[in-house]
Design an enzyme around this catalytic site. Sequence first.
Site, PDB file in Angstrom:
ATOM      1  N   ASP A  32       0.845  -1.198   0.000  1.00 42.32           N
ATOM      2  CA  ASP A  32       0.000   0.000   0.000  1.00 42.32           C
ATOM      3  C   ASP A  32       0.875   1.241   0.000  1.00 42.32           C
ATOM      4  O   ASP A  32       1.950   1.227  -0.609  1.00 42.32           O
ATOM      5  CB  ASP A  32      -0.933  -0.071   1.233  1.00 42.32           C
ATOM      6  CG  ASP A  32      -2.267   0.604   0.993  1.00 42.32           C
ATOM      7  OD1 ASP A  32      -2.259   1.830   0.797  1.00 42.32           O
ATOM      8  OD2 ASP A  32      -3.308  -0.063   1.003  1.00 42.32           O
ATOM      9  N   HIS A 106      -3.710   6.031   3.445  1.00 41.20           N
ATOM     10  CA  HIS A 106      -4.388   4.812   2.971  1.00 41.20           C
ATOM     11  C   HIS A 106      -3.729   3.545   3.526  1.00 41.20           C
ATOM     12  O   HIS A 106      -4.412   2.625   4.004  1.00 41.20           O
ATOM     13  CB  HIS A 106      -4.349   4.828   1.444  1.00 41.20           C
ATOM     14  CG  HIS A 106      -5.220   3.841   0.763  1.00 41.20           C
ATOM     15  ND1 HIS A 106      -4.847   2.529   0.575  1.00 41.20           N
ATOM     16  CD2 HIS A 106      -6.445   3.955   0.193  1.00 41.20           C
ATOM     17  CE1 HIS A 106      -5.805   1.881  -0.083  1.00 41.20           C
ATOM     18  NE2 HIS A 106      -6.789   2.730  -0.323  1.00 41.20           N
ATOM     19  N   SER A 436     -11.062  -0.778  -0.899  1.00 42.21           N
ATOM     20  CA  SER A 436      -9.775  -0.776  -0.198  1.00 42.21           C
ATOM     21  C   SER A 436      -9.960  -1.067   1.285  1.00 42.21           C
ATOM     22  O   SER A 436      -9.061  -1.613   1.928  1.00 42.21           O
ATOM     23  CB  SER A 436      -9.103   0.600  -0.312  1.00 42.21           C
ATOM     24  OG  SER A 436      -8.350   0.703  -1.479  1.00 42.21           O
TER      25      SER A 436
END
Lengths: 662, 82
Positions: A32, A106, A436
């Site tokens: 990520d 994220h 996600s």
Amino acid sequence: TTRTPEFLGLDLPAELVPESSTIADVVIGVLDTGVWPERNSFDDNGLGPVPAFWKGECVAAKDFDPTKACNRKLIGARFFSKGYESSMGPIDESHESRSPRDADGHGTHTSTTAAGSAVTNASLLGYAEGTARGMALRARISVYKVCWAGGCFSSDILAAMDAAVNDGCHVLSLSLGGGAADYYRDSVAIGAFNAMEKGVLVSCSAGNAGPGTATLSNLAPWITTVGAGTLDRDFPAYVVLGNGKNYTGVSLYSGKLLPSTPIALVYAGNATNSSNGNLCMPGTLLPEKVAGKVVLCERGINARVQKGMVVKDAGGAGMILANTATNSEELVADAHLLPATLIGEKAGNAVKAYSISDPNPTATIIFGGTKVGVSPSPVVAAFSSRGPNSVTPEILKPDLIAPGVNILAGWTGAVGPTGLPTDSRRVEFNIISGTSMSCPHVSGLAALLKEEHPDWSPAAIKSALMTTAYVKYQNGDGILDVATGQEATPFDLGAGHVDPRKAMDPGLVYDLTAQDYLEFLCALNYTSLQIAAMSKDRNFSCDSRKNYAVSKLNYPSFSVAFATAIASADESASATVTHERTVTNVGSSATYKATATAKVDGGEVKIAVEPAVLSFTETGEKKSYIVKFTAPSLPSGSSGLGRLEWSDGKHTVASAIAFTWT
Amino acid sequence: AAAERASYIVHMAKTQMPPRFTEHSHWYDASLRSISDSADLLYTYDTVAHGFSALLTPAEARILARHPGVLSVLPDTPYYLH
């Protein structure tokens, strides 16, 4: 994750305290945007030493001291940027660093969702307060930074997958995707194939391109592809209009409130000289027309939070953001920098009509905080990408859904909750939405299953998650799709919504080996070169005498494609498609009976299971069966759904069935 | 040529490595050098793929694709967070 453990039935007190025990040590590799290691979610209190098998590393960088960043929870942190920098130029180190540190948020969010430690009194600006925790509390985390400000590149992703499997990860979590491509051209599919062969489960997000059909990414059958659903939690923010009408939206705004009595309201499309001013794009609003007013903007093109910033910069007092047909009634909450709320399409149309027709329209927004127990839940998120599988229509995707809407988890210290450069707020947790977010839920749950059943293959773990997933609410109604307001189909939610407690004891599993997947590639007529490139040049070639068929792949769900009769004389003709499956008993001795149902508009599909009874006397025993699907000829584009269940009275081993006519 | 170069992933048939090489990475490097002295090697892959990634011109990529032991040459492609 202050709500998902409870929503998933994992709210057991014993789960909150990691213990060193006989339970297997499991490592989740998260590919990520990196990690913010100082977050309390990476506290390693209660965890045993780093497992002896671990070969990973925690790299040093100028903003990343491995002696402080890594511990017994975060046991690895690496970064891969050579491909990115080759394509996009050198990393701008004034915005992000060439290190595992997460400048985006994220990656910290996904890794803490999968396996973050429990943190009490977690919230975002007071919203969603509770104990935040990853799904696999005892699992270790290793992060592989592959995504940068300008995106992620396949050469870096493949390098990270190479490293993660070599390091000793058991589960890989990839909340990213590219376009749908043949598997031999898709680096994630190639990496996942060889990871699978080494016993590593690869969980990927399905994509946020819904609700259109055939919008999925990460389509290979050896990948676990995860769509998104809602929780039973909401953050209501009510629009009160001057005409006395009220509408419910959602918001995570925290700050100075609007007056409780309505103030002037203006439709952004009437406060601009731009043809797309209704979207509140930067520089499109006329300050003299919006100053001190609540502005109605429409969703699309630019980020929701940016629209709020545009209104604020133009002097607006607040924003009502309205969905259009694309997002329908789906409400995704944001931590706006001014009083703002997102409302559905229907409410948006009503507010728009009022703001245009009334000579002096007024409105205000009342914020309702956090509400739980919202019903019905889950519902399939509109943004969640949908089937059918555009590469192999005979493999049903997505595989399942998990929580992915308004999820609270760890956040970077580099940017505020909106991610906007102008947002100077810093928060330990943020609430965001996407597949996600659903992917790492399943990654963590897969790690839990791996802890409990270390001998299970990736396919067995995936099967357990899929065959125990549910498709109905407790009242018996089918899970809804927010995009349509109707019951969701297998193309929307795959096998259904994950149910980890049932997945721990699935009764039977549909197991698969690398050899099975190679025969699947033969069924796709892949050339020997293509197969060799996918499978690291293993000594394998398709046997021209063998009858390969995708329908023989031992998949835990069914996607049945019927050919439409071309000649009108054949309209009354029926066709039969046969699938073969083998189930492995992972419970005690039992006798399972099959029941099958089908629902197709315009015709009846008959399902025959042979044999319809399977008896097992010992664990590990395998039994095979065939399913014959007989259907009339229907127009091309027709579709239907069904379900096959094997039950011994204690377990229900369910397979979703999707029918298509091409 | 440097300006023209883009990254590619090259999948190799490791079993076809000539016996004069003892390390597959040396073979990958020699394969790359056989078509360009200046092409940069980015990564070598050994666990979830056999091969390497490198900066190549489109012409170099086409030539490399016909090189013995090369299974495929794929352009580096972007992926996006979901």
